[in-house]
Write a protein that holds these residues in place. Sequence first.
Motif, short mmCIF file in Angstrom:
data_model
loop_
_atom_site.label_atom_id
_atom_site.label_comp_id
_atom_site.label_asym_id
_atom_site.label_seq_id
_atom_site.Cartn_x
_atom_site.Cartn_y
_atom_site.Cartn_z
N PHE A 1 0.78 -1.35 -0.06
CA PHE A 1 0.24 -0.15 -0.07
C PHE A 1 0.78 1.17 -0.09
CE2 PHE A 1 -1.99 3.28 2.47
CZ PHE A 1 -3.22 3.55 1.69
N LEU A 2 1.83 1.17 0.73
CA LEU A 2 2.73 2.30 0.93
C LEU A 2 3.48 2.54 -0.39
CD1 LEU A 2 4.15 2.05 4.55
CD2 LEU A 2 2.53 3.75 3.78
N LYS A 3 4.06 1.61 -1.00
CA LYS A 3 4.75 1.60 -2.29
C LYS A 3 3.86 2.12 -3.31
CE LYS A 3 6.33 -1.93 -4.13
NZ LYS A 3 6.98 -3.29 -4.53
N ASN A 4 2.81 1.74 -3.29
CA ASN A 4 1.69 2.23 -4.44
C ASN A 4 1.32 3.66 -4.20
OD1 ASN A 4 1.70 -0.20 -5.70
ND2 ASN A 4 -0.18 -1.08 -4.51
N LEU B 1 3.32 13.66 2.11
CA LEU B 1 3.12 12.32 1.74
C LEU B 1 4.42 11.38 1.50
CD1 LEU B 1 0.98 9.94 1.15
CD2 LEU B 1 0.80 10.98 -1.24
N GLY B 2 5.28 11.90 0.78
CA GLY B 2 6.42 11.16 0.35
C GLY B 2 7.25 11.01 1.49
N LEU B 3 7.50 11.85 2.26
CA LEU B 3 8.54 11.72 3.45
C LEU B 3 7.79 10.89 4.39
CD1 LEU B 3 10.10 15.19 3.86
CD2 LEU B 3 11.12 13.16 2.84
N SER B 4 6.43 10.69 4.80
CA SER B 4 5.75 9.94 5.91
C SER B 4 5.64 8.63 5.38
CB SER B 4 4.36 10.61 5.91
OG SER B 4 3.64 10.65 4.82
N LYS C 1 7.75 5.37 7.12
CA LYS C 1 6.77 4.11 7.47
C LYS C 1 7.35 3.23 6.78
CE LYS C 1 2.24 6.42 7.94
NZ LYS C 1 0.80 6.58 7.45
N ARG C 2 7.87 3.11 5.59
CA ARG C 2 8.54 1.91 5.00
C ARG C 2 9.79 1.60 5.66
NH1 ARG C 2 9.35 2.35 -1.36
NH2 ARG C 2 9.55 0.21 -1.22
N LEU C 3 10.66 2.68 6.04
CA LEU C 3 11.82 2.25 6.92
C LEU C 3 11.63 1.60 8.19
CD1 LEU C 3 13.88 5.51 6.54
CD2 LEU C 3 14.42 3.29 5.75
N ASP C 4 10.39 2.08 8.71
CA ASP C 4 10.12 1.32 10.27
C ASP C 4 9.81 -0.27 9.90
OD1 ASP C 4 10.84 3.48 11.85
OD2 ASP C 4 8.55 4.29 11.58
#
Length: 212
Positions: A25-28, A171-174, A178-181
Amino acid sequence: MFRQIVRAFVLRERKRMELQYELDFLKNQLSPHFLFNTLNNISALIQIDSKRAESSMNKLSQLLRVMLYQVKDKYITLQEDVDILQKYADLEKLRLDDSFDFSFNVHLENPNLMIEPLLIMPLMENAMKHCVNPKGKSFAHVTIVQKGNELRFHSENSNFPRKSSRKDSGLGLSTFEKRLDLIYSGSYEYSVNIVDDVYISDLIIHLKEENS
């Protein structure tokens, strides 16, 4: 004991599936965000320089062709990810004048090491998007170094964020954090500092052995 083993297995699989769903979802989210911002830049160029706008559309077409195929993969090589960042930077530079000071230094010990697609893109986008100084010289200096299983990203740029784009960039930074975490919890260091109107980003990731 058998029931406990089965229950533990089911719970682990459910957690894994939920994690994968959230990562997908985050990648999309990231791809439409990037496309939206780039089209905004090109739209502004049309009114100023139609030839540069046309060149931008061609570069965007090339970049999207790469992204459509590669972003769907779970992993891509570091070299492929860096090439996407380079194409993106070339696209962004079209909207800037010749005084723009840009450097992109890459040192990869193993360019075939695998990484999640577009993981670093939000940092690159942030450096290129918010560096434009309307009254002076603008710059963005980016360095990417990989040695062993350690990947380092360092950027310094003139800090002039556009008020109208603060919500969009969020949006990009958040999504990035989230992906890093989710992927590298406990295996990364990320910091941001502003020193004398210079925005500095530092990221260190300890890549997973199974990605190599």
